[in-house]
Design an enzyme around this catalytic site. Structure first.
Site, short mmCIF file in Angstrom:
data_model
loop_
_atom_site.label_atom_id
_atom_site.label_comp_id
_atom_site.label_asym_id
_atom_site.label_seq_id
_atom_site.Cartn_x
_atom_site.Cartn_y
_atom_site.Cartn_z
N HIS A 51 118.48 -70.36 84.63
CA HIS A 51 119.17 -69.08 84.46
C HIS A 51 119.38 -68.38 85.80
O HIS A 51 120.50 -67.96 86.13
CB HIS A 51 118.40 -68.15 83.52
CG HIS A 51 118.95 -66.75 83.53
ND1 HIS A 51 120.08 -66.40 82.84
CD2 HIS A 51 118.55 -65.65 84.22
CE1 HIS A 51 120.37 -65.12 83.09
NE2 HIS A 51 119.44 -64.65 83.93
N CYS A 61 125.00 -69.44 81.00
CA CYS A 61 124.14 -70.54 81.46
C CYS A 61 123.54 -71.27 80.27
O CYS A 61 123.56 -70.78 79.13
CB CYS A 61 123.04 -70.01 82.38
SG CYS A 61 121.64 -69.24 81.54
N GLN A 79 119.80 -66.36 117.51
CA GLN A 79 118.62 -65.52 117.44
C GLN A 79 118.88 -64.19 118.16
O GLN A 79 120.00 -63.88 118.50
CB GLN A 79 117.42 -66.26 118.04
CG GLN A 79 116.93 -67.43 117.20
CD GLN A 79 116.34 -66.99 115.87
OE1 GLN A 79 115.96 -65.82 115.67
NE2 GLN A 79 116.27 -67.92 114.91
N ASP A 133 121.03 -69.32 101.64
CA ASP A 133 119.96 -69.99 100.90
C ASP A 133 118.80 -69.03 100.78
O ASP A 133 118.64 -68.13 101.61
CB ASP A 133 119.50 -71.26 101.62
CG ASP A 133 118.51 -70.92 102.75
OD1 ASP A 133 117.30 -71.03 102.53
OD2 ASP A 133 118.97 -70.51 103.84
N CYS A 142 126.07 -63.83 80.32
CA CYS A 142 125.78 -65.08 81.01
C CYS A 142 126.06 -66.29 80.12
O CYS A 142 125.69 -66.30 78.94
CB CYS A 142 124.31 -65.09 81.45
SG CYS A 142 123.80 -66.58 82.34
N GLY A 200 116.51 -65.64 112.02
CA GLY A 200 115.62 -64.58 112.48
C GLY A 200 115.78 -63.26 111.78
O GLY A 200 115.39 -62.21 112.31
N ASP A 203 115.02 -74.08 116.67
CA ASP A 203 115.19 -72.77 117.29
C ASP A 203 113.83 -72.09 117.39
O ASP A 203 112.86 -72.53 116.77
CB ASP A 203 116.16 -71.90 116.48
CG ASP A 203 115.65 -71.62 115.07
OD1 ASP A 203 115.02 -72.52 114.48
OD2 ASP A 203 115.88 -70.51 114.56
N CYS A 206 120.83 -69.12 78.39
CA CYS A 206 121.34 -68.02 77.59
C CYS A 206 122.15 -68.50 76.39
O CYS A 206 122.20 -67.83 75.35
CB CYS A 206 122.19 -67.09 78.45
SG CYS A 206 121.21 -66.06 79.57
N ASP A 214 116.89 -77.94 107.07
CA ASP A 214 116.56 -77.01 108.13
C ASP A 214 115.71 -77.71 109.18
O ASP A 214 115.33 -78.86 109.03
CB ASP A 214 115.90 -75.75 107.59
CG ASP A 214 114.62 -76.03 106.84
OD1 ASP A 214 114.12 -77.16 106.90
OD2 ASP A 214 114.10 -75.10 106.19
N SER A 215 115.43 -77.01 110.27
CA SER A 215 114.87 -77.68 111.44
C SER A 215 113.35 -77.76 111.46
O SER A 215 112.78 -78.51 112.25
CB SER A 215 115.32 -76.94 112.70
OG SER A 215 114.72 -75.65 112.73
N GLY A 216 112.70 -76.95 110.64
CA GLY A 216 111.25 -76.84 110.73
C GLY A 216 110.82 -75.63 111.54
O GLY A 216 109.64 -75.27 111.56
N GLY A 217 111.76 -74.96 112.20
CA GLY A 217 111.43 -73.78 113.00
C GLY A 217 110.85 -72.66 112.17
O GLY A 217 109.92 -71.97 112.61
N PHE A 218 111.38 -72.48 110.96
CA PHE A 218 110.85 -71.41 110.10
C PHE A 218 109.41 -71.68 109.70
O PHE A 218 108.59 -70.78 109.64
CB PHE A 218 111.71 -71.23 108.85
CG PHE A 218 111.17 -70.17 107.92
CD1 PHE A 218 111.38 -68.83 108.18
CD2 PHE A 218 110.41 -70.52 106.81
CE1 PHE A 218 110.86 -67.85 107.35
CE2 PHE A 218 109.89 -69.55 105.97
CZ PHE A 218 110.13 -68.21 106.24
#
Length: 374
Positions: free
Chosen positions: A339, A310, A193, A270, A308, A220, A144, A313, A90-94
């Site tokens: 899990h 996994c 956005q 994500d 499940c 956003g 962004d 489990c 990601d860009s770092g904007g968050f």
């Protein structure tokens, strides 16, 4: 990057994305590896136990520690982590948004103070791409201007204006970098956005999709708005995005959010929720969430979820997981994270199969029925 729509069922899509490092089948959930590590898991867990095809790493955090130049010197993210499939960064904007008390955006970028040592830094569209070139990620998100909701119309307009300006600068810079042989196997996504306002979402989408990005994200959201407002915004925005490129909804969310937004045409997701909730004792199952620290599980010999398959489990009981959590044993974090991530990844796989069979509406109905106990 190669992108192909394999099948659609209504507005739900099953697609294929090929990068230099893996073939990704959508809908896809990307585990979050903020500091080039999915918390409590290693590359063997991700490659062999979970069979993930793509994970997310964080530009802001890796720039500050260990430093993108160090990652480059050690062969980029794939060599550094021994995870040899795809990375999205990601860009770092968050982070600039979430650390807004120590950051400030202007027309040219975002100034912030390091949460580690207080040192001052400035992210521009070009700087963010330079960091990601060093990291060597397969998909790079451009800078962004993300804002909290609710927001004034004036602030929404400014966010969209800045985001478009930075997108134009980013794509031009990326073209020049490729002419120099830099980032040839790296792809860039723009971030739409506009808050939950259809007017500004439309402006942002129309301006950004005029530019030749490899994919587009909806940013956003999940920043203070009601769930229905998020769903309505996604439903409004996806038809404005190119049909022949990936659609990514950033930072979302619950299993219900994923199913709702797949239904509205999103391909990629994500969220830190599966791993963060695991660490706090909340485990996802086919019938809803359970709190594994509850005393009622102390003698429970059954798996977390009987449906499940996994690693956790298949090998351990609720009683043992309950004990590990209560004893604060580090093994708990790995088993619980395996899990929860398996649950998310399997949910995506089941959704894809339902789309391929044109049974997504039925799948969605049964998903909710199971969770309501009917």
């Amino acid at each position: 990057m190669k992108f192909k729509i394999d099948h659609t069922d209504g507005t739900a899509r099953a697609c294929s994305i090929e990068t230099a490092h893996s073939r990704i089948l959508t809908p896809v959930f990307m585990p979050v590896g903020t500091a080039a590590s999915v918390k409590s898991l290693d590359s063997n867990d991700l490659l062999n136990t979970l069979d993930t095809k793509i994970i997310l790493a964080n530009t802001y955090h890796l720039y500050l520690r260990p430093g993108d130049e160090i990652v480059k010197e050690l062969g980029g993210l794939h060599s550094f982590t021994k995870y040899n499939r795809s990375f999205l960064t990601d860009s770092g904007g968050f982070q600039a948004f979430s650390l807004s008390d120590i950051s400030k955006a202007d027309e040219n970028g975002i100034e912030f103070k390091s949460h580690i040592d207080g040192s001052r830094h400035y992210f521009t569209p070009e700087k963010v791409l330079d960091i990601q070139y060093n990291l060597g990620s397969d998909i790079m998100m451009i800078l962004d201007d993300l804002i909290a909701l609710p927001a004034t119309e004036k602030r929404l307009a400014l966010s969209v204006k800045r985001t478009t300006k930075w997108a134009e600068e980013s794509i031009e810079y990326h073209k020049r970098a490729r002419e120099k042989g830099i980032g040839l196997n790296q792809n860039i996504f723009a971030i739409i956005q506009g808050g939950v306002d259809p007017k500004y979402r439309k402006i942002s989408a129309e301006e950004l999709t005029q530019l030749d990005f490899d994919g587009f994200a909806i940013g956003g959201l999940s920043v203070g708005e009601e769930n229905q407002a998020m769903y309505d915004t996604v439903e409004f925005t996806t038809p404005l995005m190119p049909r022949n490129k990936p659609r990514y909804l950033m930072g979302v969310g619950t299993p219900e959010d994923l199913i709702e937004c797949i239904d509205r045409g999103v391909d990629m997701f994500d969220c830190v929720m599966p791993t963060r909730n695991a660490r706090n004792g909340t485990l996802f199952t086919s019938f809803g969430k359970i709190n594994i620290k509850s005393a009622k599980f102390r003698l429970d010999e059954g798996p977390i979820d009987k449906e499940c398959n996994c690693y956790t489990c298949q090998n351990y009981s609720r009683a043992y997981i309950n004990h590990l959590f209560r004893a604060k044993e580090l093994t708990y974090y790995r088993l619980a994270s395996l899990h929860n991530l398996h649950y998310y990844l399997n949910l995506m796989s089941e959704a894809r199969e339902a789309i391929l069979q044109e049974k997504f509406k039925k799948f969605k109905k049964e998903f909710y029925e199971k969770r309501s106990g009917r």
